[in-house]
Structure formats: C-alpha cells, structure tokens
Design an enzyme around this catalytic site. Structure first.
Site, PDB file in Angstrom:
ATOM      1  N   HIS A  51      32.111  16.741 -37.870  1.00  0.00           N
ATOM      2  CA  HIS A  51      32.596  16.061 -36.657  1.00  0.00           C
ATOM      3  C   HIS A  51      32.457  17.019 -35.471  1.00  0.00           C
ATOM      4  O   HIS A  51      33.443  17.374 -34.826  1.00  0.00           O
ATOM      5  CB  HIS A  51      34.047  15.593 -36.804  1.00  0.00           C
ATOM      6  CG  HIS A  51      34.203  14.447 -37.762  1.00  0.00           C
ATOM      7  ND1 HIS A  51      35.412  14.073 -38.291  1.00  0.00           N
ATOM      8  CD2 HIS A  51      33.289  13.580 -38.276  1.00  0.00           C
ATOM      9  CE1 HIS A  51      35.238  13.037 -39.091  1.00  0.00           C
ATOM     10  NE2 HIS A  51      33.963  12.717 -39.098  1.00  0.00           N
ATOM     11  N   HIS A  74      29.482   2.514 -45.239  1.00  0.00           N
ATOM     12  CA  HIS A  74      29.998   3.142 -44.014  1.00  0.00           C
ATOM     13  C   HIS A  74      28.783   3.693 -43.267  1.00  0.00           C
ATOM     14  O   HIS A  74      27.902   4.302 -43.872  1.00  0.00           O
ATOM     15  CB  HIS A  74      30.968   4.247 -44.428  1.00  0.00           C
ATOM     16  CG  HIS A  74      31.533   5.085 -43.332  1.00  0.00           C
ATOM     17  ND1 HIS A  74      31.722   4.655 -42.033  1.00  0.00           N
ATOM     18  CD2 HIS A  74      32.001   6.367 -43.355  1.00  0.00           C
ATOM     19  CE1 HIS A  74      32.258   5.628 -41.324  1.00  0.00           C
ATOM     20  NE2 HIS A  74      32.426   6.679 -42.086  1.00  0.00           N
ATOM     21  N   GLU A 128      28.605   5.967 -40.775  1.00  0.00           N
ATOM     22  CA  GLU A 128      28.573   7.310 -40.182  1.00  0.00           C
ATOM     23  C   GLU A 128      27.386   8.089 -40.746  1.00  0.00           C
ATOM     24  O   GLU A 128      26.977   7.905 -41.898  1.00  0.00           O
ATOM     25  CB  GLU A 128      29.893   8.046 -40.449  1.00  0.00           C
ATOM     26  CG  GLU A 128      30.042   9.282 -39.581  1.00  0.00           C
ATOM     27  CD  GLU A 128      31.471   9.838 -39.546  1.00  0.00           C
ATOM     28  OE1 GLU A 128      32.350   9.314 -40.252  1.00  0.00           O
ATOM     29  OE2 GLU A 128      31.686  10.809 -38.794  1.00  0.00           O
ATOM     30  N   ASP A 186      26.713  10.854 -41.968  1.00  0.00           N
ATOM     31  CA  ASP A 186      26.710  11.625 -43.213  1.00  0.00           C
ATOM     32  C   ASP A 186      26.455  10.739 -44.431  1.00  0.00           C
ATOM     33  O   ASP A 186      26.170  11.255 -45.515  1.00  0.00           O
ATOM     34  CB  ASP A 186      28.010  12.421 -43.382  1.00  0.00           C
ATOM     35  CG  ASP A 186      29.264  11.593 -43.190  1.00  0.00           C
ATOM     36  OD1 ASP A 186      29.217  10.638 -42.398  1.00  0.00           O
ATOM     37  OD2 ASP A 186      30.287  11.914 -43.813  1.00  0.00           O
ATOM     38  N   HIS A 245      36.822   5.000 -42.954  1.00  0.00           N
ATOM     39  CA  HIS A 245      37.336   5.781 -41.853  1.00  0.00           C
ATOM     40  C   HIS A 245      36.907   5.240 -40.494  1.00  0.00           C
ATOM     41  O   HIS A 245      37.370   5.718 -39.451  1.00  0.00           O
ATOM     42  CB  HIS A 245      36.863   7.218 -42.126  1.00  0.00           C
ATOM     43  CG  HIS A 245      36.509   8.118 -41.038  1.00  0.00           C
ATOM     44  ND1 HIS A 245      35.277   8.642 -40.834  1.00  0.00           N
ATOM     45  CD2 HIS A 245      37.302   8.623 -40.064  1.00  0.00           C
ATOM     46  CE1 HIS A 245      35.290   9.438 -39.796  1.00  0.00           C
ATOM     47  NE2 HIS A 245      36.495   9.463 -39.310  1.00  0.00           N
ATOM     48  N   ASP A 280      34.501   7.298 -48.015  1.00  0.00           N
ATOM     49  CA  ASP A 280      35.299   8.438 -47.556  1.00  0.00           C
ATOM     50  C   ASP A 280      36.659   8.528 -48.264  1.00  0.00           C
ATOM     51  O   ASP A 280      37.173   9.629 -48.496  1.00  0.00           O
ATOM     52  CB  ASP A 280      35.556   8.343 -46.051  1.00  0.00           C
ATOM     53  CG  ASP A 280      34.376   8.846 -45.222  1.00  0.00           C
ATOM     54  OD1 ASP A 280      33.592   9.663 -45.721  1.00  0.00           O
ATOM     55  OD2 ASP A 280      34.272   8.418 -44.055  1.00  0.00           O
ATOM     56  N   TYR A 335      41.493  17.285 -46.177  1.00  0.00           N
ATOM     57  CA  TYR A 335      40.707  16.122 -45.737  1.00  0.00           C
ATOM     58  C   TYR A 335      41.636  14.999 -45.269  1.00  0.00           C
ATOM     59  O   TYR A 335      41.462  14.431 -44.190  1.00  0.00           O
ATOM     60  CB  TYR A 335      39.850  15.669 -46.918  1.00  0.00           C
ATOM     61  CG  TYR A 335      38.861  14.576 -46.653  1.00  0.00           C
ATOM     62  CD1 TYR A 335      37.561  14.866 -46.244  1.00  0.00           C
ATOM     63  CD2 TYR A 335      39.191  13.242 -46.863  1.00  0.00           C
ATOM     64  CE1 TYR A 335      36.634  13.865 -46.046  1.00  0.00           C
ATOM     65  CE2 TYR A 335      38.272  12.235 -46.664  1.00  0.00           C
ATOM     66  CZ  TYR A 335      36.992  12.556 -46.253  1.00  0.00           C
ATOM     67  OH  TYR A 335      36.079  11.562 -46.050  1.00  0.00           O
ATOM     68  N   HIS A 370      32.154  11.987 -50.794  1.00  0.00           N
ATOM     69  CA  HIS A 370      32.169  13.445 -50.589  1.00  0.00           C
ATOM     70  C   HIS A 370      32.876  14.085 -51.771  1.00  0.00           C
ATOM     71  O   HIS A 370      33.971  13.638 -52.165  1.00  0.00           O
ATOM     72  CB  HIS A 370      32.951  13.837 -49.331  1.00  0.00           C
ATOM     73  CG  HIS A 370      32.358  13.387 -48.040  1.00  0.00           C
ATOM     74  ND1 HIS A 370      31.149  13.834 -47.570  1.00  0.00           N
ATOM     75  CD2 HIS A 370      32.828  12.535 -47.101  1.00  0.00           C
ATOM     76  CE1 HIS A 370      30.896  13.278 -46.399  1.00  0.00           C
ATOM     77  NE2 HIS A 370      31.895  12.473 -46.089  1.00  0.00           N
TER      78      HIS A 370
HETATM   79 FE1  FEO Z   1      33.325   8.788 -42.115  1.00  0.00          FE
HETATM   80 FE2  FEO Z   1      32.064  10.827 -44.477  1.00  0.00          FE
HETATM   81  O1  FEO Z   1      32.058   9.791 -42.960  1.00  0.00           O
END
Ligand code: FEO
Length: 490
Positions: free
Chosen positions: A23, A79, A81, A83, A147, A166, A194, A227
């Site tokens: 981020h 998701h 994002e 990543d 997220h 996430d 996290y 993750h």
């Molecule tokens: Fe919200 Fe791992 O991205």
C-alpha cells in the site's frame, strides 16, 4: 512451481521474499508475502485470482508449464486490487475470450485498472453458483469492504475449500504452504499485524460476514487465502480469532507513543510508564518513539491495548508531524472501546497536548487527564509524571469497573482535564435518520456529516451522490430509512 492443495486443486501463486512495502509505504512487510492463485481442474478448469502485476511474466511462465492456457474455462476474480488481479491483463492477452466471474462492483475496479471493458464479465451475487463438473460447484459470497467494495469469497463444494482472498490472510512468506507447517508464533503475529493495520475499520463487517457464512452450514476443510498460508489444520481457528479481534479487542496492555524534540517528552513517557506499572503491575506496558519504531508494530500494539498515551513536544504551538500522522492513522483505523490520554513538554505554550487530546476524543477514544510539563522535567516534575501514570491507571481501572463518573483531581505538573462528550443515541419514531444496511452507521440530518462537507441540517435527499458511509465506505444506495431497518427500529 505448483503445490498440491487438495484433490484437483493446485497453488500456482508467487512468493515474494523481498517485498518491504505494501500500500505504497503504508504497510511495512517484515516476513515477506505471497500472492496466492489457485488452479482447479475438474470437468471445467478454473483459475482463482492471479498475482501481483510485478510477477505477470513469471506467473504466466509457471502457469504455461502446468497447463495449456486455452484450457482455462473460467477465471474467478475475488478482488481487483493489483496484488491479486495485477497479472490479469497479461493473462487475458493470451486468452481474451475467457469469462471472468466477479462481483458487480469489481467490474468498475477491474476496468479502472486494466481498461478493458470488452472482457467477458459474468457478475455474481451471494449464493450464485457455477457448476464445474464432477458434481462440484463454486458458490460465491460477496464480502464488500473485506477489503474493497468488490471483494468476494468463493467456496468449492465437495472439497469444502473456501477461497477467502484477503480475509484470514497475512503478509508472511514460507516455502511451506500450510498453517501446520510453519512457525506458529510468526504466523499469528503476522495475522494480527495484518488484521490490526488493514481490517480493523471493517470489524463490524467482519463479524456480520462471518456470521452469514456460518449460517450456510457449509463444511470447511480448508481456507485458502490470497496471502500467506493455507489453513488446513483446524482451519476455523482463524475464523474464531477474527471474531474475537472484531469484537472491540483488547488485552491487558498499555501503549505509550510519543515524539520528542529534546528528550523531555521521552522522559515524561518513561515516568508515566513507571507510574502506570506501580498501580497495575500485571499490565504489559510498551513504549514507542514514533520517529524511530515501526509504525505498523505501534498500531498493532494500539489494537492490542486497553489504553494509550500519546505524547508530543509542542512545536510552533502544534504537535510534531509524525505524531500528527500517527493520529490520522489511528483515526482511520476506528479503534473501539479504548481509553487515551495526551502528554508532552513545552516551552512557552502547550498547544500540542491540547490538540492531541482533541484528536483522540474525535477518534472515539475515552479521553482522560492530559499532562503538560514546562521545559525539561526536573525531579519534582518527574515525580509528578509518575504520579500521573498512577492516577490514570486508577482512573482506567475504576472506569472498567463502572465506578467512575468523573475525572479525579489534577496532578502537580499542570495537567488539564477533559470529559468525553456524551454521544446522542436516541432516534424517535419520526426521525429523518438514514441507516447503512451494511454496517448500521446512522446518518442524522441534524448532525450532517461535516467531514464530507455535509452541513448539519442537511436532509438526506440533499446529501450529494458522492457521499460515502464513514464506516464502510459504501454509497447512498445502501442506506434505508432508519425505522425501516428491522435491526435498528427500536
Ligand atoms: Fe486488498 Fe491483498 O489486496
């Protein structure tokens, strides 16, 4: 490289041992991370999520060693994002007609990042299913704000694997994939880091979503996050841990954070810590200089604490910038059920302490006595600081027992005293309030929402379309009249 997960499921993700920032530079990664992508080969072949955009080439190279990309029937984007969907453009260059299953909100974020509105999007809602053959189905569960608004989870029947994205993940890298294979202390430390730094603002949504998923009564044999590790040993342990973290979590812990121009405020911090310990010897007291310590570790400690002290020297009659930044982060994380007190040294005025106190109150902390010390604390002032620590410890202990109705007297070192303003929480039957159906935040026209430029007295119809719920960040469309929401109609 692929790793067998279960039956016809393989991990086809990417490990990232050397990443240090996430981020932007807002999240310091201390143990690496992974971007988990999963390949399911039943009668239909499904790819769940991709990897960070920096690994697009490597991801496709690995995937092509495992399968012919043209045999992928569906892509699930839990998701958008970068990543997780970062490698989507490179993948779609190879298989452009492949259907992409995602939420309605994800189309906005996927197109916003990849600029391909022509892709074959198939939007899904909670409870929608996709048959992938061999008597197995994917069941989709929307998870807005866990997220991003686009987030969802995907459950595979038969194998009972929840691809949670996430949620339940952690920034943690290990050559082992499963939770029972790694260092448990490292793992749980990264899970808490996290959650506390990323998911705390959405705790009410976490609780609601977990209860919704549990209400489906689906067996869960594994939770495959996006993750870190895959939970296979007692996989619901992390679900129960999330429920605890989402429920106004605190430990018997105090965190003192400060910045100090000339070491004077640091001296105060040490004395306050000693005083608090004098009265509450079982409490864990942690002290951090925000200009020197890891910001995310400090925030994780705030998350774990029942109370915090925030200190700063006064500079130009305001607080030092790193403390101001930290307070902004603390405000955004919307911690609940915590106490706080401000302190700091000053030369000719003590504006920093007053501003810290006001910011902590605005951030929802139950604020206690503040303490100012002029110039460098001498022996008498250090004794007063220690006594201040003792007084606040007593105050917070009594407050926890529900015995305190007002603050105690002042200490000898020029403390100032403030009470937490009462929060109005009554809604008559004819009120014009609107309630967020996602997180239950209430818009009261009498109060408006000044943080978004909505003045007190603004009726709901005049609230601009760009308005977002301050709690869950969703738009006006998720609001209903307060009396029409069964949960809040009292
Ligand atoms: Fe919200 Fe791992 O991205």
């Amino acid at each position: 490289m692929t790793i067998h997960v279960k039956n016809n499921i393989h991990w086809v993700g990417q490990r990232d041992w050397e990443v240090q920032d996430f981020h932007g530079t807002e999240y310091k990664i201390t143990k690496g991370t992974s971007y988990n992508s999963y390949l399911i080969r039943e009668e239909k072949t499904v790819l769940i999520d991709t990897v960070d955009h920096r690994f697009s080439t490597q991801f496709l190279q690995n995937l092509e060693m495992e399968i012919d990309l043209n045999t992928i029937d569906f892509i699930v984007v839990n998701h958008a994002e970068e990543d997780h969907s970062g490698a989507l453009s490179a993948l779609m260059d190879k298989i452009p007609g492949t259907p992409i299953y995602c939420t309605e909100a994800a189309i906005d974020s996927i197109v916003g990042h990849h600029h391909h509105p022509e892709w074959d999007f198939r939007t899904v809602k909670t409870g929608d299913t996709l048959d992938i053959g061999n008597s197995k189905q994917l069941i989709f569960v929307e998870a807005p704000m866990l997220h991003w608004p686009d987030s969802m989870m995907t459950y595979l029947t038969g194998d009972a694997v929840l691809f949670s994205n996430d949620a339940f993940g952690q920034h943690y890298c290990d050559e082992h994939l499963f939770n029972d294979e790694v260092d448990q202390n490292e793992l749980m430390e990264q899970c808490l880091r996290y959650y506390s730094n990323i998911l705390t603002p959405f705790s009410s949504l976490v609780t609601a979503k977990i209860k919704e998923v549990l209400s489906f009564n689906l067996p869960v044999d594994m939770i495959a996050t996006s993750h870190g590790i895959v939970w296979r040993d007692n996989p619901t342990q992390i679900v129960h841990q999330y429920l605890a973290w989402a429920d106004h979590y605190q430990e018997d812990r105090i965190t003192i954070l400060y910045d100090s121009m000339s070491n004077n405020t640091r001296m105060m911090a040490d004395a306050i810590a000693q005083g608090f310990y004098d009265v509450d010897p079982k409490v864990a007291v942690k002290v951090f200089n925000v200009s020197k310590h890891d910001k995310n570790e400090i925030l994780a400690n705030v998350f774990r604490s029942k109370g915090i002290f925030v200190g700063s020297s006064t500079m130009n009659n305001v607080m030092m910038p790193k403390i101001a930044g930290m307070l902004e982060e603390i405000t955004g994380l919307r911690f609940k059920n915590k106490k706080a007190a401000a302190f700091g040294s000053y030369g000719w005025n003590g504006g920093a302490v007053d501003r810290i106190h006001a910011r902590l109150t605005d951030a929802g902390f139950e604020t206690a006595l503040s303490l100012k010390t002029k110039w460098r604390p001498d022996g008498q002032a250090m004794r007063a600081c220690r006594e201040h620590g003792r007084q606040v410890a007593k105050l917070w202990a009594l407050s926890n027992e529900g015995l305190v109705t007002q603050s105690p007297g002042q200490t000898a070192a020029e403390p100032t005293e403030s009470a937490t303003p009462p929060v109005a929480d009554s809604h008559p039957a004819d009120c014009q309030c609107m309630i967020c159906t996602v997180c239950n935040w209430v818009y009261d026209p009498a109060l408006g929402e000044p943080n978004q430029g909505v003045a007190p007295g603004t009726p709901w119809d005049d609230v601009p379309d760009y308005f977002l719920c301050p709690e869950c960040h969703l738009g006006k469309e998720v609001f209903v009249e307060h009396g029409n929401n069964g949960q809040e109609a009292a």
